[in-house]
Enzyme design. Sequence first.
Site, PDB file in Angstrom:
ATOM      1  N   GLU A  44       0.860  -1.181   0.000  1.00  0.00           N
ATOM      2  CA  GLU A  44       0.000   0.000   0.000  1.00  0.00           C
ATOM      3  C   GLU A  44       0.892   1.226   0.000  1.00  0.00           C
ATOM      4  OE1 GLU A  44      -3.654   2.149   2.465  1.00  0.00           O
ATOM      5  OE2 GLU A  44      -2.257   0.823   3.530  1.00  0.00           O
ATOM      6  N   ASN A  96      10.158   6.992   0.143  1.00  0.00           N
ATOM      7  CA  ASN A  96       9.447   7.742  -0.891  1.00  0.00           C
ATOM      8  C   ASN A  96       9.047   6.803  -2.029  1.00  0.00           C
ATOM      9  OD1 ASN A  96       8.705   9.548  -3.031  1.00  0.00           O
ATOM     10  ND2 ASN A  96       9.926  11.152  -2.062  1.00  0.00           N
ATOM     11  N   ASP A 118      -3.030  11.864  -2.311  1.00  0.00           N
ATOM     12  CA  ASP A 118      -3.114  13.313  -2.481  1.00  0.00           C
ATOM     13  C   ASP A 118      -3.508  13.617  -3.923  1.00  0.00           C
ATOM     14  OD1 ASP A 118      -2.638  16.093  -2.727  1.00  0.00           O
ATOM     15  OD2 ASP A 118      -1.061  16.014  -1.218  1.00  0.00           O
ATOM     16  N   THR A 191     -10.173   2.968   5.185  1.00  0.00           N
ATOM     17  CA  THR A 191      -9.069   3.728   5.747  1.00  0.00           C
ATOM     18  C   THR A 191      -9.649   4.781   6.691  1.00  0.00           C
ATOM     19  OG1 THR A 191      -9.004   5.553   4.147  1.00  0.00           O
ATOM     20  CG2 THR A 191      -7.932   3.487   3.496  1.00  0.00           C
TER      21      THR A 191
END
Length: 215
Positions: A44, A96, A118, A191
């Site tokens: 994930e 990252n 995002d 989530t």
Amino acid sequence: MRQRNKPWAKEKMNQYPQYVIANPEQHKGKWSEVFDKNQPLHIEIGTGKGRFITGMAKSNPHINYLGIELADSVIVSALEKLIDEELPNVKLLNVNAEDLEKYFAKSDVDRVYLNFSDPWPKYRHAKRRLTFESFLRIYENILVDAGEIHFKTDNQGLFEYSLTSFSKYGLLLTYVNLDLHQSDFEGNIMTEYEEKFSQKGNRIYRCEVKYQNKK
């Protein structure tokens, strides 16, 4: 959403190397040795506070999971869940997503989850979206052949953009749901963001796509 800074987060992660994998590049091509069992590996990207990844691990003990999160102050909450749950098939990476090819070889990963990423709504920031072409290429280079991406968001603009991005890249769209919580979809693990947004009445979008073998 701005996260409260936790200056102690890095130190706490260092105290639990059994959960937060240090030096992940050392496991490239051999991730099975990190887990108790040699099982399919799902990752994930943007695991947040870990509710989804821990819920999936409990529901699917036959699968290994890696939660990937860059923000120290966020991933430490996922770590706290693992300490409480003691799940043997979940580990965390504080890295990252742009660097995934440093840590994973081709076919290391069986599935990628992208949950409430995002949206980076400004056009000039499109390259930062986790469904942008450059990220789709990264996923392709670490997934098994015909590997899958499962994507959820409450952002209609990001969902529409992502469907187009998937299509342009040549991915096969195998499932689309335009209102997940009003559907008959079974086995959904929410989530933290999903619960919050759905309580506000936001529609949840979900899709599954698969890479096709290129001749």
